[in-house]
Motif scaffolding. Sequence first.
Motif, PDB file in Angstrom:
ATOM      1  N   GLN A 196      74.377  60.586  45.587  1.00 39.73           N
ATOM      2  CA  GLN A 196      75.373  61.422  46.235  1.00 39.73           C
ATOM      3  C   GLN A 196      75.610  62.705  45.446  1.00 39.73           C
ATOM      4  OE1 GLN A 196      76.711  60.667  49.340  1.00 39.73           O
ATOM      5  NE2 GLN A 196      77.250  62.846  49.153  1.00 39.73           N
ATOM      6  N   ARG A 226      72.683  64.998  46.004  1.00 43.15           N
ATOM      7  CA  ARG A 226      72.730  65.514  47.387  1.00 43.15           C
ATOM      8  C   ARG A 226      73.824  66.573  47.529  1.00 43.15           C
ATOM      9  NH1 ARG A 226      72.779  60.835  49.601  1.00 43.15           N
ATOM     10  NH2 ARG A 226      70.540  60.712  50.013  1.00 43.15           N
ATOM     11  N   ASP A 227      74.971  66.324  46.905  1.00 40.78           N
ATOM     12  CA  ASP A 227      76.075  67.286  46.972  1.00 40.78           C
ATOM     13  C   ASP A 227      75.717  68.603  46.305  1.00 40.78           C
ATOM     14  OD1 ASP A 227      77.592  65.434  48.319  1.00 40.78           O
ATOM     15  OD2 ASP A 227      78.790  64.840  46.569  1.00 40.78           O
ATOM     16  N   ASP A 270      67.297  67.639  47.882  1.00 40.62           N
ATOM     17  CA  ASP A 270      66.830  66.513  48.693  1.00 40.62           C
ATOM     18  C   ASP A 270      66.725  65.262  47.811  1.00 40.62           C
ATOM     19  OD1 ASP A 270      66.613  68.092  50.947  1.00 40.62           O
ATOM     20  OD2 ASP A 270      64.488  68.570  50.589  1.00 40.62           O
ATOM     21  N   VAL A 271      67.133  64.143  48.352  1.00 44.01           N
ATOM     22  CA  VAL A 271      67.059  62.896  47.610  1.00 44.01           C
ATOM     23  C   VAL A 271      66.808  61.753  48.585  1.00 44.01           C
ATOM     24  CG1 VAL A 271      69.560  62.568  47.692  1.00 44.01           C
ATOM     25  CG2 VAL A 271      68.227  61.419  45.925  1.00 44.01           C
ATOM     26  N   ASP A 331      67.226  57.771  49.267  1.00 44.20           N
ATOM     27  CA  ASP A 331      67.968  56.605  48.799  1.00 44.20           C
ATOM     28  C   ASP A 331      67.014  55.449  48.502  1.00 44.20           C
ATOM     29  OD1 ASP A 331      70.653  57.601  48.955  1.00 44.20           O
ATOM     30  OD2 ASP A 331      70.475  57.493  51.151  1.00 44.20           O
TER      31      ASP A 331
END
Length: 554
Positions: free
Chosen positions: A54, A57-58, A62-63, A65
Amino acid sequence: MSGHAIDPSLYRDRDAVPISRALISVSDKTGLLELAGALAKAGVEIVSTGSTAQAIRDAGHDVTDVSAVTGFPESLDGRVKTLHPGIHAGVLADLRLESHEQQLRDLDIKPFELVVVNLYPFVETVASGADTPTVIENIDIGGPALVRAAAKNHANVAIAVSPTSYGQIAKALTLGGTTLAQRQRLAGEAFAHTAAYDTAVAAYFAASVGIKNPAQGSAAQGSVSQGSVSQELETAAFAPELTVTADLQHTLRYGENSHQAAAIYAQAGGTGIAQATQLHGKEMSYNNYVDADAAVRAAFDFEAPAVAIIKHANPCGIAVGGLLEADPIADAHARAHACDPVSAYGGVIAANRTVTVAMAETVKDIFTEVVVAPGFEPEALALLQTKKNIRLLQLPADFALGEREIKQISGGILLQDSDRFTGFSSEGWTLVAGDEADDATRADLEFAWIASRAVKSNAILLADDGASVGVGMGQVNRVDSCHLAVNRAGDRARGSVAASDAFFPFADGLEVLLAAGVRAVVQPGGSIRDEEVVAAAQKAGVTMYFTGERHFFH
């Protein structure tokens, strides 16, 4: 059971490993976004978990999960996240082997070239005083498994367990990948990290109520006899293996002598001299640390305001401050110094209370190597800082004497419980000669008995009015220690009390003290010649107590 063997001829050389896929799961977010930004800029696919994903991403990167890789949601309140073949196969695949490459293709699993993991804050959670369920939840399972997997497979994967390693990872991205030597170093750090973590967990369980041993085994009852003195002891069970881990603080100029290299390491969660803050002065030396530790050990044996002055690991003065004095810690220092002013020159001073201006006023005029204390009044600190060479150490706020002690011997180490025997109060002593001591004499005997614990054996300490007046230490026979204590005390020996850290094997040592005019003696007792020793005290009309316990200090 041995590991699976592979024909060495099947391995292919692999030095530089470009990073195209990274797995990141960290509790400590320090430096995370900078590293994620560098990875994203280099086009690296980032796979991550929970709050780490998170945060990345914030930050606009790009990530992927972990659950998207495994096809399985994070479950059991986060206890199960990365424990899955889709993750561990990608970490453990040895791409120097064509067979491993083929198996990954068959399983549709992509490899990782970088794993960034730091573990749940177990030590910090324990230190915070958290309840047992909270502590248990902060025992990391998936994290250590990933760290060890990546470290084992360092031929193909770089493992970073600390934000201090992120810089070299970012640099490697611009140089075509991590090198084998680099990955080997990181793997070594990783295994040390998990070893320290497991040691902290084991120590927690060892200290928990009803648990004696982090491994297995129960306490056994034993009997220890010292001549006529015996005491039932609960013999603690010791783990079959002992791991000691510590982090390098810095190298020292030299060791005990100038031709010896030296360094200081600090144990995680430690609360002693190694964690003290140096406020002023030259760099601490090896000998400074040894003497400072001995001084603190001596001063903090007392509940009352106390000062110990140490030279070559032995006290040249110990005293408690008069509670009716305006400044008890300054009083304690003045009377400790008076015990042996010649030896105190170039010594190390420890106080178990904040150093006051009045104490600093006297210290500044005495050549002193180190002053260590829980704190310094601002004016006292400013005054002492006018002395260029004096070293000032402030102990950590949670300073505590250790419960166990380690000593190195050739080929191994010795481990023992610290000498925290509680028989300092005269309430449990046995009167064996003379009249019951009055309150003032009892207080001096208790002081002398406590202070003798800080003196190298054989130890004889003479005291009067809460201060040492003569110390005989480190002699190979007790008679010489008695002579030394009496000679150092001079006229002050008459009317003082004496403490001996172990029994008098013959009456000759005691007779040296009696001839000097001591008024009372405390000693463990337990010699096969106790009767003749007691008879000598009776003949001189001197009060003598047996404690039933000794205080050897080697």
